[in-house]
Design a protein around this motif. Structure first.
Motif, PDB file in Angstrom:
ATOM      1  N   MET A  68       0.835  -1.210   0.000  1.00  0.00           N
ATOM      2  CA  MET A  68       0.000   0.000   0.000  1.00  0.00           C
ATOM      3  C   MET A  68       0.868   1.258   0.000  1.00  0.00           C
ATOM      4  SD  MET A  68      -3.325  -0.919   2.358  1.00  0.00           S
ATOM      5  CE  MET A  68      -2.406  -1.023   3.858  1.00  0.00           C
ATOM      6  N   LEU A  69       1.965   1.222   0.747  1.00  0.00           N
ATOM      7  CA  LEU A  69       2.883   2.356   0.759  1.00  0.00           C
ATOM      8  C   LEU A  69       3.557   2.532  -0.602  1.00  0.00           C
ATOM      9  CD1 LEU A  69       4.027   4.577   2.530  1.00  0.00           C
ATOM     10  CD2 LEU A  69       5.750   2.976   3.319  1.00  0.00           C
ATOM     11  N   ASP A  70       3.889   1.431  -1.252  1.00  0.00           N
ATOM     12  CA  ASP A  70       4.454   1.494  -2.605  1.00  0.00           C
ATOM     13  C   ASP A  70       3.471   2.141  -3.573  1.00  0.00           C
ATOM     14  OD1 ASP A  70       4.585  -0.210  -5.405  1.00  0.00           O
ATOM     15  OD2 ASP A  70       6.570   0.357  -4.653  1.00  0.00           O
ATOM     16  N   ARG A  71       2.213   1.716  -3.485  1.00  0.00           N
ATOM     17  CA  ARG A  71       1.186   2.286  -4.366  1.00  0.00           C
ATOM     18  C   ARG A  71       1.005   3.772  -4.093  1.00  0.00           C
ATOM     19  NH1 ARG A  71      -3.155  -0.587  -2.921  1.00  0.00           N
ATOM     20  NH2 ARG A  71      -2.236  -2.419  -3.884  1.00  0.00           N
ATOM     21  N   ALA A  72       1.036   4.172  -2.814  1.00  0.00           N
ATOM     22  CA  ALA A  72       0.880   5.587  -2.472  1.00  0.00           C
ATOM     23  C   ALA A  72       2.065   6.409  -2.955  1.00  0.00           C
ATOM     24  CB  ALA A  72       0.717   5.736  -0.959  1.00  0.00           C
ATOM     25  N   ARG A  74       3.922   5.774  -5.574  1.00  0.00           N
ATOM     26  CA  ARG A  74       3.879   5.853  -7.043  1.00  0.00           C
ATOM     27  C   ARG A  74       2.765   6.767  -7.550  1.00  0.00           C
ATOM     28  NH1 ARG A  74       7.235   1.911  -9.364  1.00  0.00           N
ATOM     29  NH2 ARG A  74       7.881   0.337  -7.864  1.00  0.00           N
ATOM     30  N   GLU A  75       1.688   6.916  -6.777  1.00  0.00           N
ATOM     31  CA  GLU A  75       0.575   7.765  -7.208  1.00  0.00           C
ATOM     32  C   GLU A  75       0.867   9.247  -7.021  1.00  0.00           C
ATOM     33  OE1 GLU A  75      -2.805   6.455  -5.040  1.00  0.00           O
ATOM     34  OE2 GLU A  75      -3.144   4.712  -6.321  1.00  0.00           O
ATOM     35  N   GLY A  76       1.817   9.586  -6.193  1.00  0.00           N
ATOM     36  CA  GLY A  76       2.080  10.981  -5.881  1.00  0.00           C
ATOM     37  C   GLY A  76       2.950  11.698  -6.894  1.00  0.00           C
ATOM     38  N   GLY A  77       3.031  11.233  -8.106  1.00  0.00           N
ATOM     39  CA  GLY A  77       3.872  11.884  -9.107  1.00  0.00           C
ATOM     40  C   GLY A  77       5.167  11.114  -9.277  1.00  0.00           C
ATOM     41  N   GLU A  78       6.280  11.839  -9.316  1.00  0.00           N
ATOM     42  CA  GLU A  78       7.602  11.215  -9.477  1.00  0.00           C
ATOM     43  C   GLU A  78       8.063  10.682  -8.127  1.00  0.00           C
ATOM     44  OE1 GLU A  78      10.744   9.781 -11.460  1.00  0.00           O
ATOM     45  OE2 GLU A  78       9.090  10.861 -12.393  1.00  0.00           O
ATOM     46  N   PRO A  79       8.114   9.344  -7.951  1.00  0.00           N
ATOM     47  CA  PRO A  79       8.475   8.787  -6.644  1.00  0.00           C
ATOM     48  C   PRO A  79       9.983   8.857  -6.386  1.00  0.00           C
ATOM     49  CG  PRO A  79       8.048   7.021  -8.183  1.00  0.00           C
ATOM     50  CD  PRO A  79       7.731   8.308  -8.903  1.00  0.00           C
ATOM     51  N   ASN A  80      10.324   8.912  -5.128  1.00  0.00           N
ATOM     52  CA  ASN A  80      11.718   8.885  -4.711  1.00  0.00           C
ATOM     53  C   ASN A  80      12.217   7.442  -4.866  1.00  0.00           C
ATOM     54  OD1 ASN A  80      14.184   8.984  -3.461  1.00  0.00           O
ATOM     55  ND2 ASN A  80      13.408   9.902  -1.549  1.00  0.00           N
ATOM     56  N   PRO A  81      13.238   7.196  -5.683  1.00  0.00           N
ATOM     57  CA  PRO A  81      13.675   5.818  -5.914  1.00  0.00           C
ATOM     58  C   PRO A  81      14.240   5.145  -4.669  1.00  0.00           C
ATOM     59  CG  PRO A  81      15.074   7.361  -7.128  1.00  0.00           C
ATOM     60  CD  PRO A  81      13.971   8.145  -6.507  1.00  0.00           C
ATOM     61  N   ALA A  83      13.235   5.661  -1.549  1.00  0.00           N
ATOM     62  CA  ALA A  83      12.080   5.264  -0.734  1.00  0.00           C
ATOM     63  C   ALA A  83      11.400   4.031  -1.328  1.00  0.00           C
ATOM     64  CB  ALA A  83      11.098   6.426  -0.631  1.00  0.00           C
ATOM     65  N   LEU A  84      11.300   3.982  -2.650  1.00  0.00           N
ATOM     66  CA  LEU A  84      10.695   2.813  -3.293  1.00  0.00           C
ATOM     67  C   LEU A  84      11.515   1.549  -3.038  1.00  0.00           C
ATOM     68  CD1 LEU A  84       9.410   4.019  -6.774  1.00  0.00           C
ATOM     69  CD2 LEU A  84       8.087   3.146  -4.860  1.00  0.00           C
ATOM     70  N   VAL A  85      12.829   1.667  -3.084  1.00  0.00           N
ATOM     71  CA  VAL A  85      13.676   0.498  -2.834  1.00  0.00           C
ATOM     72  C   VAL A  85      13.497   0.014  -1.402  1.00  0.00           C
ATOM     73  CG1 VAL A  85      16.090  -0.206  -2.556  1.00  0.00           C
ATOM     74  CG2 VAL A  85      15.376   0.994  -4.614  1.00  0.00           C
ATOM     75  N   ILE A  86      13.428   0.924  -0.460  1.00  0.00           N
ATOM     76  CA  ILE A  86      13.259   0.542   0.945  1.00  0.00           C
ATOM     77  C   ILE A  86      11.912  -0.125   1.165  1.00  0.00           C
ATOM     78  CG2 ILE A  86      13.023   1.453   3.289  1.00  0.00           C
ATOM     79  CD1 ILE A  86      15.146   3.535   2.507  1.00  0.00           C
ATOM     80  N   VAL A  87      10.863   0.451   0.596  1.00  0.00           N
ATOM     81  CA  VAL A  87       9.519  -0.111   0.758  1.00  0.00           C
ATOM     82  C   VAL A  87       9.421  -1.471   0.070  1.00  0.00           C
ATOM     83  CG1 VAL A  87       7.108   0.234   0.100  1.00  0.00           C
ATOM     84  CG2 VAL A  87       8.395   2.099   1.113  1.00  0.00           C
ATOM     85  N   ASP A  88       9.948  -1.586  -1.130  1.00  0.00           N
ATOM     86  CA  ASP A  88       9.895  -2.857  -1.840  1.00  0.00           C
ATOM     87  C   ASP A  88      10.763  -3.915  -1.166  1.00  0.00           C
ATOM     88  OD1 ASP A  88       8.130  -1.749  -3.597  1.00  0.00           O
ATOM     89  OD2 ASP A  88       9.618  -1.387  -5.178  1.00  0.00           O
ATOM     90  N   ALA A  89      11.861  -3.503  -0.550  1.00  0.00           N
ATOM     91  CA  ALA A  89      12.684  -4.452   0.210  1.00  0.00           C
ATOM     92  C   ALA A  89      11.915  -4.965   1.427  1.00  0.00           C
ATOM     93  CB  ALA A  89      13.984  -3.794   0.635  1.00  0.00           C
ATOM     94  N   GLY A  90      11.140  -4.096   2.052  1.00  0.00           N
ATOM     95  CA  GLY A  90      10.298  -4.536   3.170  1.00  0.00           C
ATOM     96  C   GLY A  90       9.269  -5.564   2.737  1.00  0.00           C
TER      97      GLY A  90
END
Length: 115
Positions: A68-72, A74-81, A83-90
């Motif tokens: 859900m955090l990953d989806r949020a 990505r929806e907010g425009g240009e995501p911080n890569p 932050a995405l790596v940390i969330v996806d690693a989780g």
């Protein structure tokens, strides 16, 4: 939806001993290991289904906030890569923990039922 999930979890519980049977009874083929899993789990299908459902659903619940955090993000425009790596690693850690739990449950169930 439960009409599809319950039989799938039952089959998962009955075939969860396939991996340990492949390793413990080495010259056994894939179909032989599945057959051996069904033989070993005869009479213990529902408890094994419960254990399989517990590990599967707990892995899904542990990974859901990360997804859900990953989806949020990505929806907010240009995501911080980063932050995405940390969330996806989780999310990957949650899925890996559920997989390891399923493997350990299968090994302990095989050891108990193969006696």
């Amino acid at each position: 939806m439960l009409l599809y999930a319950i039989p799938g979890l039952y089959i998962l519980g009955r075939t969860m001993l396939t991996g340990p049977a492949l390793f413990a009874e080495a010259p056994l083929g894939a179909l032989g290991a599945i057959r051996r899993s069904f033989v070993l789990s005869r009479g213990a299908g529902l408890p094994l289904m419960g254990l399989a459902a517990f590990s599967y659903i707990s892995g899904w619940l542990a990974g859901a906030p990360f997804m859900m955090l990953d989806r949020a993000l990505r929806e907010g425009g240009e995501p911080n890569p980063v932050a995405l790596v940390i969330v996806d690693a989780g999310a990957a850690v949650a899925a890996m923990a559920a997989g390891i739990a399923m493997a350990l449950i299968a090994i302990s169930a095989y050891r108990r039922l193969a006696r």
